[in-house]
Design an enzyme around this catalytic site. Structure first.
Site, PDB file in Angstrom:
ATOM      1  N   HIS A  33       0.814  -1.211   0.000  1.00 40.87           N
ATOM      2  CA  HIS A  33       0.000   0.000   0.000  1.00 40.87           C
ATOM      3  C   HIS A  33       0.855   1.274   0.000  1.00 40.87           C
ATOM      4  CE1 HIS A  33       0.458  -0.115   4.512  1.00 40.87           C
ATOM      5  NE2 HIS A  33       0.493   1.196   4.342  1.00 40.87           N
ATOM      6  N   ASP A  50       0.037  -7.600   1.464  1.00 41.35           N
ATOM      7  CA  ASP A  50       0.518  -6.223   1.609  1.00 41.35           C
ATOM      8  C   ASP A  50       2.042  -6.152   1.605  1.00 41.35           C
ATOM      9  OD1 ASP A  50       0.210  -3.495   1.746  1.00 41.35           O
ATOM     10  OD2 ASP A  50       0.040  -3.424   3.917  1.00 41.35           O
ATOM     11  N   SER A  95       4.703   2.742   7.932  1.00 40.54           N
ATOM     12  CA  SER A  95       4.361   1.569   7.124  1.00 40.54           C
ATOM     13  C   SER A  95       5.557   1.103   6.297  1.00 40.54           C
ATOM     14  CB  SER A  95       3.200   1.886   6.192  1.00 40.54           C
ATOM     15  OG  SER A  95       2.004   2.028   6.914  1.00 40.54           O
TER      16      SER A  95
END
Length: 372
Positions: free
Chosen positions: A103, A133, A211
């Site tokens: 993402h 992911d 992230s």
């Protein structure tokens, strides 16, 4: 006369010895003072602080800052608006492969990776696995500037174990936060109505920009990749989640080799979940399930005449559809149970599908294909 000079020499000798021996004695005292100062500064740190410092100093050069540019489609005005994003990543090897979240780079038209020394490099997307992911990038950087992270074993993690997160929250590069593992085997929603399993829950502070950064144990090994937080505001709430290292070790080699995950495919495209099991609705024509003799819904067609008109009616017959209750003797309750067991296999593997057909239990072997 000789006795006079001898007395003079004896009188001068102590001063001479002092002159030559004093500087080394002062030097030793200064060295001892410096050594004592160093020992004092080290001993002032607790064992925990020393471990924090060791982990950071041994790993922070493996953490990168990722910035992206993409284009947002303003459908109302039919305009394309440039947008920017930011995240973190880890150096995987000296060939320039970078680990991050899917993402973070999703739909990016330009990806830039900044190393610990401030040098930035244009990155290419090597492979991606949206279901987990995970994405792998590659940069062309000198090998001496690349400091690969060490991958650990996430199956050995324990609740309460100390962990470290390094990332770039709000663009603040290589920020360290510390916490513990709050829970294991959590689930998170993924793409294609799937679920990411074995997720690690942590309480270390994570914010926007974390992230893709590494989750580390006390030895400095990567045991997970930070991926999400539970928050209504987008800010840290003390509930963060990380993808386990063992998932990363399984996925990354395929992404580097193939650019994608080649998953086993059973050739069942639709099922209906019932209290008794999964009812097969539709299969891929000529696919593994159909070849093995599994049965799904049947489409019955019949022509009817009304006056001068002839028309065709189609009706779905569910009475002959198989009801899946187990895979390799492991009970199936939900669609996720079924997909998880199939995903653990490789193309070419054989699985035994247990079904209920006409009130009889049957074991049907199926050779799995590929989802290419």
């Amino acid at each position: 006369m000789p006795r006079f000079w001898l007395l003079c020499l004896m009188a001068l000798l102590p001063g001479t010895l002092f002159w030559f021996t004093s500087p080394p004695r002062v030097y030793r005292l200064e060295a001892m003072a410096q050594e004592q100062s160093v020992k004092t500064s080290v001993t002032n740190l607790t064992v925990e602080e020393q471990n924090n410092i060791h982990v950071y100093e041994s790993v922070n050069r493996a953490v990168v800052h990722i910035t992206t540019r993409s284009v947002a489609d303003e459908t109302f005005l039919r305009l394309e608006t440039p947008t920017e994003g930011s995240g973190s990543g880890s150096v995987l090897d000296r060939q320039g492969h970078i680990l991050t979240n899917f993402h973070v780079v999703e739909e990016a038209t330009q990806i830039q990776v900044t190393l610990y020394d401030g040098q930035s490099y244009r990155a290419q997307l090597v492979g991606q696995d949206p279901a987990n992911d995970i994405a792998v990038l590659r940069i062309e950087a000198p090998t001496e500037r690349l400091n690969p992270v060490r991958l650990g074993d996430s199956s050995q993690l324990k609740i309460g174990q100390k962990i470290f997160a390094i990332g770039n929250p709000f663009g603040l590069e290589r920020t360290l936060t510390v916490g513990i593992i709050s829970s294991l085997n959590r689930t998170l929603p993924a793409r294609n109505r799937r679920t990411m399993k074995s997720i690690i829950q942590i309480d270390a502070a994570l914010n926007q920009g974390n992230s893709g950064g590494p989750l580390l144990d006390s030895s400095g090994q990567l045991v997970g990749m930070n991926t999400a937080i539970a928050s209504r505001t987008g800010q840290n709430t003390g509930v963060g989640f990380a993808i386990p290292a063992n998932t990363i070790k399984r996925v990354v080699p395929q992404l580097i080799r193939n650019g994608r995950i080649i998953r086993a495919d059973i050739g069942i495209t639709r099922v209906y979940q019932t209290e008794e099991g999964l009812m097969i609705a539709r299969m891929t024509p000529g696919g593994p399930a159909e070849k093995a003799g599994l049965q799904g819904f049947r489409l019955l067609r019949r022509q009817n005449r009304r006056g001068p008109f002839v028309f065709e009616e189609a009706r779905v017959d569910q009475s002959h559809a198989d009801l899946i209750i187990a895979v390799d003797q492991r009970k199936i309750v939900t669609v996720e149970d079924f997909l998880t067991l199939i995903d653990q296999k490789k193309p070419g593997d054989q699985v035994t599908i247990t079904v209920i057909r006409d009130r009889r239990k049957l074991d049907i072997p199926v050779v799995l294909g590929s989802d290419r």
